[in-house]
Design an enzyme around this catalytic site. Structure first.
Site, PDB file in Angstrom:
ATOM      1  N   ASP A 125     -71.906  14.339   4.058  1.00 54.48           N
ATOM      2  CA  ASP A 125     -72.597  14.001   5.306  1.00 54.48           C
ATOM      3  C   ASP A 125     -71.639  14.272   6.450  1.00 54.48           C
ATOM      4  O   ASP A 125     -70.631  13.572   6.609  1.00 54.48           O
ATOM      5  CB  ASP A 125     -73.033  12.534   5.308  1.00 54.48           C
ATOM      6  N   ARG A 127     -72.333  14.203   9.715  1.00 52.57           N
ATOM      7  CA  ARG A 127     -72.824  13.703  11.005  1.00 52.57           C
ATOM      8  C   ARG A 127     -71.831  12.750  11.674  1.00 52.57           C
ATOM      9  O   ARG A 127     -71.008  12.124  11.015  1.00 52.57           O
ATOM     10  CB  ARG A 127     -74.164  12.983  10.820  1.00 52.57           C
TER      11      ARG A 127
END
Length: 196
Positions: A125, A127
């Protein structure tokens, strides 16, 4: 410096929203967007959803994820209760659509969503939600209820200067295609999912 480059009102199936485009450059073709529902009072506790772009789920209704359904549910919730959707241009957990499709191809070979990203040399991930916090500050939001199942989004408020009042669950029932994807979100990322 991040700033509001444009704003306008947009009528939707869920009601009227004021939409702000945030970027450092007014020529940015993919700015982050903030959708503010009517009845939203920035001086009170504001309902907020951090939502990362998912063209496959939102536009083309892919059954591999629940992103499109989450966005619809969030828009409906905000329209009824007031609130903000921060639409982050972080496609595929910020790996981009090309890499996302490559990861999908690996998933067809039996790898889960995390394994596929890692085999491509990408983060599970990638982000970052700091920019969403920055947008809230620019709008003058001081306290929020966050619509999320993701503990990393909750952590974004630690030492942010914005008070997290409470979490509101935004869980979508699984289907036969995305059940394993949601299980990985729960087991690997610790998403707060109760319906699995």
């Amino acid at each position: 410096m991040l700033k509001i480059q444009a704003q306008t009102n947009v009528p939707t199936d869920f009601g009227m929203f004021t939409v702000y485009a945030f970027s450092e450059n007014e020529n940015d073709w993919s700015p982050h967007l903030v959708w503010v529902a009517e009845k939203t009072d920035f001086s009170a506790v504001v309902n907020v959803r951090f939502h990362s772009e998912c063209i496959t789920g939102e536009v083309f209704h892919s059954k591999k994820c629940e992103c499109g359904q989450q966005l619809d549910a969030a828009m409906n919730f905000m329209s009824e209760n007031g609130g903000i959707i921060i639409y982050l241009r972080q496609e595929g957990r910020n790996i981009g659509i090309i890499n996302k499709l490559k990861a999908y191809a690996l998933q067809e070979q039996g790898f889960d969503t995390v394994e596929a990203n890692l085999r491509l040399g990408l983060p599970a991930d990638g982000r970052n939600f700091d920019i969403a916090i920055e947008m809230l500050k620019i709008l003058g939001v001081l306290e929020v209820n966050l619509l999320t199942n993701n503990p990393e989004k909750l952590k974004a408020f630690n030492n942010s200067g914005i008070l997290l009042n409470k979490r509101i669950s935004l869980e979508i029932a699984s289907n036969p295609i995305n059940a394993s994807y949601l299980t990985t979100k729960k087991d690997y990322f610790g998403h707060l999912l109760e319906k699995l």
